[in-house]
Structures are given as C-alpha cells and as structure tokens.
Design a protein around this motif. Sequence first.
Motif, PDB file in Angstrom:
ATOM      1  N   GLU A  53       0.836  -1.207   0.000  1.00  0.00           N
ATOM      2  CA  GLU A  53       0.000   0.000   0.000  1.00  0.00           C
ATOM      3  C   GLU A  53       0.868   1.253   0.000  1.00  0.00           C
ATOM      4  N   ILE A  54       1.983   1.212   0.733  1.00  0.00           N
ATOM      5  CA  ILE A  54       2.904   2.355   0.754  1.00  0.00           C
ATOM      6  C   ILE A  54       3.484   2.595  -0.636  1.00  0.00           C
ATOM      7  N   ASN A  55       3.833   1.503  -1.316  1.00  0.00           N
ATOM      8  CA  ASN A  55       4.388   1.635  -2.671  1.00  0.00           C
ATOM      9  C   ASN A  55       3.381   2.274  -3.624  1.00  0.00           C
ATOM     10  N   ILE A  56       2.088   1.909  -3.471  1.00  0.00           N
ATOM     11  CA  ILE A  56       1.048   2.500  -4.319  1.00  0.00           C
ATOM     12  C   ILE A  56       0.944   4.003  -4.066  1.00  0.00           C
ATOM     13  N   ILE A  57       0.974   4.387  -2.795  1.00  0.00           N
ATOM     14  CA  ILE A  57       0.898   5.816  -2.441  1.00  0.00           C
ATOM     15  C   ILE A  57       2.105   6.564  -2.995  1.00  0.00           C
ATOM     16  N   LYS A  58       3.305   5.963  -2.884  1.00  0.00           N
ATOM     17  CA  LYS A  58       4.517   6.609  -3.393  1.00  0.00           C
ATOM     18  C   LYS A  58       4.453   6.822  -4.899  1.00  0.00           C
ATOM     19  N   GLU A  59       3.892   5.825  -5.599  1.00  0.00           N
ATOM     20  CA  GLU A  59       3.784   5.943  -7.056  1.00  0.00           C
ATOM     21  C   GLU A  59       2.735   6.981  -7.441  1.00  0.00           C
ATOM     22  N   LYS A  60       1.663   7.003  -6.665  1.00  0.00           N
ATOM     23  CA  LYS A  60       0.554   7.894  -6.985  1.00  0.00           C
ATOM     24  C   LYS A  60       0.914   9.355  -6.714  1.00  0.00           C
ATOM     25  N   TYR A  61       1.637   9.624  -5.628  1.00  0.00           N
ATOM     26  CA  TYR A  61       1.938  11.018  -5.236  1.00  0.00           C
ATOM     27  C   TYR A  61       3.441  11.306  -5.304  1.00  0.00           C
ATOM     28  N   LYS A  62       4.112  10.691  -6.243  1.00  0.00           N
ATOM     29  CA  LYS A  62       5.559  10.868  -6.324  1.00  0.00           C
ATOM     30  C   LYS A  62       5.960  12.297  -6.687  1.00  0.00           C
ATOM     31  N   ASP A  63       5.048  13.067  -7.253  1.00  0.00           N
ATOM     32  CA  ASP A  63       5.365  14.434  -7.634  1.00  0.00           C
ATOM     33  C   ASP A  63       4.941  15.459  -6.580  1.00  0.00           C
ATOM     34  N   ASN A  64       4.352  14.988  -5.492  1.00  0.00           N
ATOM     35  CA  ASN A  64       3.878  15.902  -4.439  1.00  0.00           C
ATOM     36  C   ASN A  64       4.241  15.300  -3.074  1.00  0.00           C
ATOM     37  N   LYS A  65       5.381  15.734  -2.530  1.00  0.00           N
ATOM     38  CA  LYS A  65       5.879  15.132  -1.303  1.00  0.00           C
ATOM     39  C   LYS A  65       5.001  15.439  -0.092  1.00  0.00           C
ATOM     40  N   ASN A  66       4.381  16.614  -0.075  1.00  0.00           N
ATOM     41  CA  ASN A  66       3.526  16.966   1.058  1.00  0.00           C
ATOM     42  C   ASN A  66       2.352  16.017   1.181  1.00  0.00           C
ATOM     43  N   ILE A  67       1.672  15.791   0.066  1.00  0.00           N
ATOM     44  CA  ILE A  67       0.534  14.867   0.078  1.00  0.00           C
ATOM     45  C   ILE A  67       1.020  13.448   0.342  1.00  0.00           C
ATOM     46  N   LEU A  68       2.182  13.102  -0.231  1.00  0.00           N
ATOM     47  CA  LEU A  68       2.757  11.764  -0.038  1.00  0.00           C
ATOM     48  C   LEU A  68       2.957  11.477   1.449  1.00  0.00           C
ATOM     49  N   ASN A  69       3.573  12.415   2.161  1.00  0.00           N
ATOM     50  CA  ASN A  69       3.824  12.210   3.588  1.00  0.00           C
ATOM     51  C   ASN A  69       2.535  12.145   4.394  1.00  0.00           C
ATOM     52  N   LYS A  70       1.561  12.987   4.038  1.00  0.00           N
ATOM     53  CA  LYS A  70       0.283  12.965   4.761  1.00  0.00           C
ATOM     54  C   LYS A  70      -0.443  11.639   4.566  1.00  0.00           C
ATOM     55  N   GLU A  71      -0.417  11.117   3.361  1.00  0.00           N
ATOM     56  CA  GLU A  71      -1.101   9.848   3.075  1.00  0.00           C
ATOM     57  C   GLU A  71      -0.444   8.684   3.809  1.00  0.00           C
ATOM     58  N   ILE A  72       0.898   8.716   3.854  1.00  0.00           N
ATOM     59  CA  ILE A  72       1.601   7.640   4.569  1.00  0.00           C
ATOM     60  C   ILE A  72       1.308   7.715   6.068  1.00  0.00           C
ATOM     61  N   ILE A  73       1.293   8.937   6.607  1.00  0.00           N
ATOM     62  CA  ILE A  73       0.970   9.104   8.032  1.00  0.00           C
ATOM     63  C   ILE A  73      -0.441   8.625   8.323  1.00  0.00           C
ATOM     64  N   ASN A  74      -1.388   8.947   7.438  1.00  0.00           N
ATOM     65  CA  ASN A  74      -2.770   8.480   7.617  1.00  0.00           C
ATOM     66  C   ASN A  74      -2.850   6.957   7.567  1.00  0.00           C
TER      67      ASN A  74
END
Length: 528
Positions: free
Chosen positions: A379-400
């Motif tokens: 699931e983390i890999n999917i989030i990283k691929e999906k938000y790879k161009d936006n680190k702020n959203i990437l970090n928030k999604e991983i924290i969630n």
Amino acid sequence: MYWIKNIFILFFLFILGFFVYKFNNINFFHDYFHIEKYSNINLEKSSNTFDTKNIVMVKTDTFKILIDKNTGNIVEANLLKYKKNINESDPLCLLKSKNDFLYQANIGILGLEKHNFYYDKKYNKKNLFELTENNNNLLVNMKWKSNDGISYIKTFSFERGKHFIKIKYEIINNSRKKLDISMYGNLNQTINIEKENKNYIFGMKTFRGAAYSSNKEKYSKVNFYDIKEKNYISDYSNQNKWIAMVQPYFVSAWIPDNSLKNKMFIDKINFRDVSIGYITEKFKINSYEKKDFFSKLWLGPKIKKEMLEVSDSLYFTIDYGFLWFLSQPLFELLCYLHSFLKNWGISIIAITCIIKLIMYPISKIQYYQIAKMKEIQSEINIIKEKYKDNKNILNKEIINLYRKNNINPIGSFLPLIIQMPIFLSLYYVIIESVELRHSPFILWINDLSDKDPFFILPIFMGITTFFLQQYSQDSDINEGLHKKIINIMPLFFTIFFLWFPSGLVLYYIVSNILTIIQQKIVYNKFKI
C-alpha cells in the motif's frame, strides 16, 4: 521515514562518536574543589635510581616490595596475585623506578632539619622479611636517631591476603628542644605511559591520573596534563580522606589518619613527573615527649569489598563513567552468575539472555511495528507511485495509513535507544572490573577484557549483524545508494569491533542471535 531505516547507521555513529569523545575528553578537573595557588613545599624528591645495596625486600602472599633504606620509601611494589601480561609469569609491577618511568610512594616528616634516616644495623640487621606460613602478620621496622636524641621509628605492617600496608611513626623527642613538624605522604608518577603499555585503541581504557576524596567531594579526578599546567594545595576545611593514582584495574592510595587535619597538594615535580599527596597540620612535640602517627597505603586491584576495609569511598576509583548507575548492578548480576557458572564468558552469555528477556516486552513493540510496516508495504508503494510528484501529500497519506493501522514509527526506534546505554555500561564493566582481567572463555579466547587475538568473534559478529539487518530492514530498500550503505554497515561494524574487548563482542553476538530469534517468533504471526 528514512531515519527509521538508518537505525544501524545511527547506532554505529553514536558508538563511534562516543569513543572519539572519550578519546579527546578522557579526564576532567573539578573546579568546584576549593583550592588556592600552590607554593613550593620542600618535600624529598623522588629518584628514578636507587642503590641496590641499600634495599630491604619484603615478601608476603600478596606483595614483593622493595624499600629504600636511606629514605624508608617504597621504590618498587609487585602484586604477586596478578600477572603483568597473560602470557607471562612475571607479576604485575605497580610501583617502579626506571630510567624512563617513575612511580613511587613516599612518606616522611616536614620540620626536622634532617628527616631522612638510615637503616640502623644495631636495631635490625635483616635485609629480607618474609611472611611465613605460620604467621598472618609481618612487621618491618626502620629507625633513625639523631645526635641530639630524637628517635624516628617507622613500622610497616603487612597482613596476609591484604593489599594495604599499615604504617606507624613513633617520634620520641629526647632532645632539649621542641619539635614543630608535619607528616606528609605523596605518590609520584611519570605522565607519559610506559612504552610497553601503549596498546590502547580509540581511548578504550578508563581514567589514568590522580584522584582524591574529601569531606566535600567523595571522588574527584585530575588529569595529569592539568597538573603539568597548574599546581594546587587545598585548605584544612576541605578535609582530605585519601589521595590516589588511578589506572585501569589498579590503584595506589594514601589514606591518612582522618582524625587529624590534613590537606591535599598537587605538584609538578619536573617536566615529566607529577605528584599528589597530603600534609597534616603542624604538631608540637615537647622535650621528652612521644608522638605517634598512622596512615595506610593501598597498593592493589580495584575490588570494592577489600577497599572498604581501608576507606568508605576508595571504591569510587572503580570508575564506570557517567553510566555507573547501570554498570554497577550489571556487574553485581554478572558476579552472581559467575558464582555458580564459574566462567565469565558463559556469565556474559547468561546476562545477555536475561537482558533480552527483560527487554522483550519493549522489543516486541519494535518487532510488531516493523512487521506491520512490512505488511502494508504494498500500500505504501502504491501511495509513493501515486503522489511521487507531491511530497507533502505523499507524507500525509503515509501518516494516515500508519494511523489507520495503529503504527507508530517511533516504537521501532525506542528499543535501540534503550539498548545503547546497556551496551556502553557493559563496556565499562569489562574494561574496569579487575575480576574480568585475564579471564578466559573457551579455546582461543584467553582474555575477555582484551581483543580477540584471531578476530574470529568480530567477524562472526559482522555476519550476525548482516543477517539481522537483512531481516529487520524495510522491503522497499532494494536499490540505490541507501541499500549499498545498509549492506556495507556490517563490514564497518566488524572493522570497528576488531579491537573491542572480546567479552563485549561476545555480548553483541549473543544479542544479535536472540534478536533474530525473537523477531522470527513475532514475524511468523504475520506470515512474513
């Protein structure tokens, strides 16, 4: 969350930084000790040479001591129960007088026009004193008598099995004049360590220098190089309890009669030798009066039980550093295990198992956190691929995602923080406790306080570290520089541990193996 993935790197850097710090800041001078500028005291100067024809030899079950007849000072002291080196039969020589190294214990009188004395043949003709099997005590008397009737008798009292010497002075004033005198005792030593002992790596030995105890400070250390720069003398209000020269495993110390007022002095003898000692307050001895003075000299290992016989604070020279509150109970537990296991190496293995068992509830949190992170890695890999161009959203999604799965990344790092002090505390125990000096384990390991002579344990430790990190790291570390750093860390650990005491390396190996087993038990529940 790269900081979590770097736990081995952080641990390595922490240990490296600690030893670099220790190497550059081995000793400290305590400025809070009340001192005033030292003015030269006219003490008898030590000499690196002495006349072998004017020597008294004393042999007991613990000592072989040489006393200079001319001065009554101990110019050499051998500890018969301790070897100089593990592969040699020669005893450890604590006090010595060599051309390139001085270490002497002096004691005498200030105030007499001539306070040196000679060995009066009429009083005692013996040059050799030995403690026989039928006796538990041995007395060695030395006497000087002046032309005007002053008698100065110095008596060394030795006891079977003891590493201290009782010294008594009898001053009999049969002259017509009053005496105004003080007693002093000092320890003189060369600043630079002997060439034969220059085998320390990364500052990996404990404090070597001068130390003292007073009614204000139970234990204070003074760097040799501080003494070289400044000289001091205390006042009588800061009552001196003992003064000492400290080194790994062994200590020499004068313990004056604390019913008297005495003060401490620290002196630079010359460009290479320093001195620490005590001076009693002045006493008047009237004509036809007698005065007795008493003191004790400790020459031996840092064993708390034995040192308590001469002082209630001398055992503070067993210097476990800033983690003493952990090192002391660890040592007591290690001694208890050794009392029935009879092998210090096996005792280290046992104490490692006990520590890992006690810490398992905390470590289990770490293993669960790592296991859960591995479980949601897809699931983390999917989030990283999906938000790879936006680190702020990437970090928030991983924290969630972490919150949704009750994952606290700090929980995977906490046990490591707790284990660091234990590791360092055990390090201090091994290099400071004389009980572990020259203690064998099995096969080629004949000294747990020294490095593995064939470096087998460090190599095996590196192997266990490699498997542990492979088993513990996140599954997304599979490429790039980060993976290379992680994979090379066991090699750095192996090199760094090559000169560590083999007992400490043994602890680390057993700890790694137990960690792998505990992780396997937890990971099986997650089918990882």
